[in-house]
Enzyme design. Structure first.
Site, PDB file in Angstrom:
ATOM      1  N   ARG A 153       0.820  -1.226   0.000  1.00 43.24           N
ATOM      2  CA  ARG A 153       0.000   0.000   0.000  1.00 43.24           C
ATOM      3  C   ARG A 153       0.852   1.274   0.000  1.00 43.24           C
ATOM      4  NH1 ARG A 153      -2.572  -3.640  -0.995  1.00 43.24           N
ATOM      5  NH2 ARG A 153      -4.523  -4.356  -0.069  1.00 43.24           N
ATOM      6  N   SER A 222     -10.827  -0.341   3.137  1.00 49.01           N
ATOM      7  CA  SER A 222     -10.042  -0.576   4.354  1.00 49.01           C
ATOM      8  C   SER A 222      -9.588   0.761   4.907  1.00 49.01           C
ATOM      9  CB  SER A 222      -8.804  -1.414   4.047  1.00 49.01           C
ATOM     10  OG  SER A 222      -9.195  -2.610   3.442  1.00 49.01           O
ATOM     11  N   GLU A 318      -5.042   3.870   6.146  1.00 47.45           N
ATOM     12  CA  GLU A 318      -4.686   3.598   4.741  1.00 47.45           C
ATOM     13  C   GLU A 318      -5.316   4.680   3.863  1.00 47.45           C
ATOM     14  OE1 GLU A 318      -5.357  -0.455   3.109  1.00 47.45           O
ATOM     15  OE2 GLU A 318      -6.299   0.562   1.413  1.00 47.45           O
TER      16      GLU A 318
HETATM   17  C1  LIG Z   1     -15.395  -0.742  -1.010  1.00 42.77           C
HETATM   18  C2  LIG Z   1     -13.932  -0.484  -1.254  1.00 42.77           C
HETATM   19  C3  LIG Z   1     -13.060  -1.560  -1.388  1.00 42.77           C
HETATM   20  C4  LIG Z   1     -11.684  -1.349  -1.606  1.00 42.77           C
HETATM   21  N1  LIG Z   1     -10.881  -2.431  -1.759  1.00 42.77           N
HETATM   22  C5  LIG Z   1      -9.557  -2.260  -1.989  1.00 42.77           C
HETATM   23  C6  LIG Z   1      -8.687  -3.384  -2.166  1.00 42.77           C
HETATM   24  O1  LIG Z   1      -9.119  -4.535  -2.150  1.00 42.77           O
HETATM   25  N2  LIG Z   1      -7.379  -3.153  -2.385  1.00 42.77           N
HETATM   26  C7  LIG Z   1      -6.869  -1.881  -2.456  1.00 42.77           C
HETATM   27  O2  LIG Z   1      -5.660  -1.745  -2.655  1.00 42.77           O
HETATM   28  N3  LIG Z   1      -7.660  -0.796  -2.294  1.00 42.77           N
HETATM   29  C8  LIG Z   1      -8.980  -0.949  -2.071  1.00 42.77           C
HETATM   30  N4  LIG Z   1      -9.804   0.134  -1.905  1.00 42.77           N
HETATM   31  C9  LIG Z   1      -9.225   1.483  -1.979  1.00 42.77           C
HETATM   32  C10 LIG Z   1      -9.355   2.142  -3.378  1.00 42.77           C
HETATM   33  O3  LIG Z   1     -10.177   1.375  -4.187  1.00 42.77           O
HETATM   34  C11 LIG Z   1      -8.002   2.296  -4.061  1.00 42.77           C
HETATM   35  O4  LIG Z   1      -7.116   3.014  -3.233  1.00 42.77           O
HETATM   36  C12 LIG Z   1      -8.105   3.014  -5.401  1.00 42.77           C
HETATM   37  O5  LIG Z   1      -6.871   2.947  -6.081  1.00 42.77           O
HETATM   38  C13 LIG Z   1      -8.535   4.471  -5.248  1.00 42.77           C
HETATM   39  O6  LIG Z   1      -8.814   5.003  -6.526  1.00 42.77           O
HETATM   40  P1  LIG Z   1      -9.479   6.434  -6.651  1.00 42.77           P
HETATM   41  O7  LIG Z   1      -9.406   6.859  -8.075  1.00 42.77           O
HETATM   42  O8  LIG Z   1     -10.809   6.434  -6.048  1.00 42.77           O
HETATM   43  O9  LIG Z   1      -8.445   7.293  -5.775  1.00 42.77           O
HETATM   44  P2  LIG Z   1      -8.658   8.654  -4.978  1.00 42.77           P
HETATM   45  O10 LIG Z   1      -9.319   8.399  -3.688  1.00 42.77           O
HETATM   46  O11 LIG Z   1      -9.249   9.677  -5.867  1.00 42.77           O
HETATM   47  O12 LIG Z   1      -7.130   9.031  -4.715  1.00 42.77           O
HETATM   48  C14 LIG Z   1      -6.338   8.173  -3.908  1.00 42.77           C
HETATM   49  C15 LIG Z   1      -4.912   8.727  -3.866  1.00 42.77           C
HETATM   50  O13 LIG Z   1      -4.346   8.716  -5.177  1.00 42.77           O
HETATM   51  C16 LIG Z   1      -3.999  10.058  -5.593  1.00 42.77           C
HETATM   52  N5  LIG Z   1      -4.350  10.151  -7.008  1.00 42.77           N
HETATM   53  C17 LIG Z   1      -5.528   9.821  -7.599  1.00 42.77           C
HETATM   54  N6  LIG Z   1      -5.451  10.000  -8.937  1.00 42.77           N
HETATM   55  C18 LIG Z   1      -4.185  10.447  -9.183  1.00 42.77           C
HETATM   56  C19 LIG Z   1      -3.492  10.838 -10.373  1.00 42.77           C
HETATM   57  N7  LIG Z   1      -4.046  10.775 -11.575  1.00 42.77           N
HETATM   58  N8  LIG Z   1      -2.217  11.289 -10.237  1.00 42.77           N
HETATM   59  C20 LIG Z   1      -1.606  11.356  -9.022  1.00 42.77           C
HETATM   60  N9  LIG Z   1      -2.219  10.996  -7.879  1.00 42.77           N
HETATM   61  C21 LIG Z   1      -3.490  10.551  -7.965  1.00 42.77           C
HETATM   62  C22 LIG Z   1      -4.822  10.969  -4.703  1.00 42.77           C
HETATM   63  O14 LIG Z   1      -4.179  12.232  -4.559  1.00 42.77           O
HETATM   64  C23 LIG Z   1      -4.844  10.182  -3.408  1.00 42.77           C
HETATM   65  O15 LIG Z   1      -3.635  10.367  -2.694  1.00 42.77           O
HETATM   66  C24 LIG Z   1     -11.190  -0.034  -1.699  1.00 42.77           C
HETATM   67  C25 LIG Z   1     -12.070   1.057  -1.582  1.00 42.77           C
HETATM   68  C26 LIG Z   1     -13.434   0.838  -1.356  1.00 42.77           C
HETATM   69  C27 LIG Z   1     -14.366   2.005  -1.247  1.00 42.77           C
END
Ligand SMILES: Cc1cc2nc3c(=O)[nH]c(=O)nc-3n(C[C@H](O)[C@H](O)[C@H](O)COP(=O)(O)OP(=O)(O)OC[C@H]3O[C@@H](n4cnc5c(N)ncnc54)[C@H](O)[C@@H]3O)c2cc1C
Length: 338
Positions: A153, A222, A318
């Site tokens: 992570r 998480s 996380e």
């Molecule tokens: C129900 C649920 C289940 C999940 N299960 C998992 C799992 O099994 N495994 C896991 O690893 N994660 C899991 N997650 C967490 C999440 O899915 C991941 O972290 C995912 O990668 C977040 O994507 P996002 O676009 O929503 O990110 P955001 O929340 O928009 O951003 C997350 C981080 O990435 C940065 N970021 C986003 N886009 C960019 C970009 N283009 N350039 C630079 N930085 C950027 C943001 O600044 C922030 O620091 C889960 C979340 C939920 C709600």
């Protein structure tokens, strides 16, 4: 002011000064004022706990290119593509590899930031390079896999020197030689002859059963990282808690499930305002309706403090939690929480 409530899956009703939807690279080069900003994908790993006193860059860069090599497929994917849609896209075109990572919410651009992982597989195994625009140097940069410093992570993209690096595309390599990865307990009963689709279906089924759908119960997945502890510490804990599940990492370190620690500490019923612990999965904190940013930070502090009192283990969020200035630093949680 622009509402962020529908821009993050925890759905706190807060505002940002501005929201800039980024759909082209030229737009990044021409951004007028890039101070005080937060880069956002689909907001499934971000919680805005207060009004954000800055601009949110909402990255929507699209496009998927596939190149076939003799032994692998090379994909170049725009950071605004949806991760699960990409998994489905690859499987539908007979390019297996990503099936264990099905149904992880969020964008492709955020996937390398915390090196998404599930069911025994991590994104870092497939990353060739990550390309992005450095808002300070005002230039495009490409980092090869080793330079991304992937870990559990973690990646270089979470460090402060990359907080103004907008990931624009991710290059992935899916080797043609494939066999199912079934080490994880929930997949262990599948046959070694299972197809990638069968593995994906099982992963989807398990996730839908175990994790709350953010569309129905707002959450950010998480909430805490699973702590990584020295083997000697774990042996000490095991003497007191013989059922503590332990996942060895190497000869010196093990990972223990934060959800187990919270559950066994009896904290599942803990609630502050409308922020609570999910009844099926103690690692997930949920918004039961009208939780405020203060509710969720107070709940997180209470859990961190109690887990520390009981086990001597410091939990670390996380999720990316923000206050009005930006990311809440890690030290804040331990200072106030334990
Ligand atoms: C129900 C649920 C289940 C999940 N299960 C998992 C799992 O099994 N495994 C896991 O690893 N994660 C899991 N997650 C967490 C999440 O899915 C991941 O972290 C995912 O990668 C977040 O994507 P996002 O676009 O929503 O990110 P955001 O929340 O928009 O951003 C997350 C981080 O990435 C940065 N970021 C986003 N886009 C960019 C970009 N283009 N350039 C630079 N930085 C950027 C943001 O600044 C922030 O620091 C889960 C979340 C939920 C709600």
């Amino acid at each position: 002011m622009v509402s962020l409530q529908d821009k993050h899956s925890f759905r706190i009703p807060v505002y940002a000064r501005d929201l800039i939807k980024v759909t082209s690279l030229d737009q990044l080069r021409d951004l007028p004022n890039t101070q005080d900003l937060w880069i956002l994908g689909e907001g499934t790993n971000t919680i805005f706990t207060e009004d954000f006193d800055g601009s949110v860059l909402w990255v929507q860069l699209l496009g998927i290119e596939v190149q076939e090599e003799s032994d692998a497929w090379i994909l170049n994917v725009g950071s605004g593509e949806n991760w699960h849609a990409l998994v489905e896209y690859t499987l539908a075109r007979n390019m297996p590899g990503l099936e264990n990572l099905a149904l992880i919410p969020g964008s492709v651009g955020a996937a390398p930031v915390q090196n998404i992982g599930a069911y025994g597989v991590e994104l870092s195994e497939f990353v060739v390079s990550v390309e992005g625009y450095d808002l300070d140097a005002q230039e495009m940069r490409r980092l090869q896999n080793a330079a991304c410093e992937f870990n559990y992570r973690e990646s270089i993209f979470k460090t402060s020197q990359f907080s103004r690096f907008v990931i624009t595309s991710v290059q992935l390599r899916l080797p043609k030689s494939w066999s199912p990865r079934l080490n994880y307990p929930d997949l262990a009963d599948l046959s070694a002859a299972s197809t990638p689709e069968a593995v994906m279906q099982r992963v989807i089924e398990v996730r839908q059963r175990k994790l709350p759908d953010p569309q129905q119960i707002p959450n950010a997945g998480s909430f805490f990282k699973n702590p990584i502890l020295a083997v000697e510490t774990v042996e000490g804990l095991r003497a007191q808690y013989p059922n503590l599940p332990v996942f060895p990492i190497d000869a010196a370190y093990c990972k223990v499930p934060a959800g187990w620690l919270i559950d066994k500490a009896g904290l599942k019923a803990m609630q502050v305002g409308d922020a609570g612990v999910h009844q099926n999965q103690a690692l997930v904190l949920v918004n039961r309706g009208s939780a405020t940013g203060q509710d969720i930070t107070e709940l997180a502090h209470k859990i961190i403090a109690q887990v520390y009192d009981i086990y001597g283990i410091r939990l670390e969020p996380e999720v990316r939690l923000l206050n009005s200035f930006g990311l809440i630093p890690k030290a804040h949680w331990w200072h106030h929480g334990a």
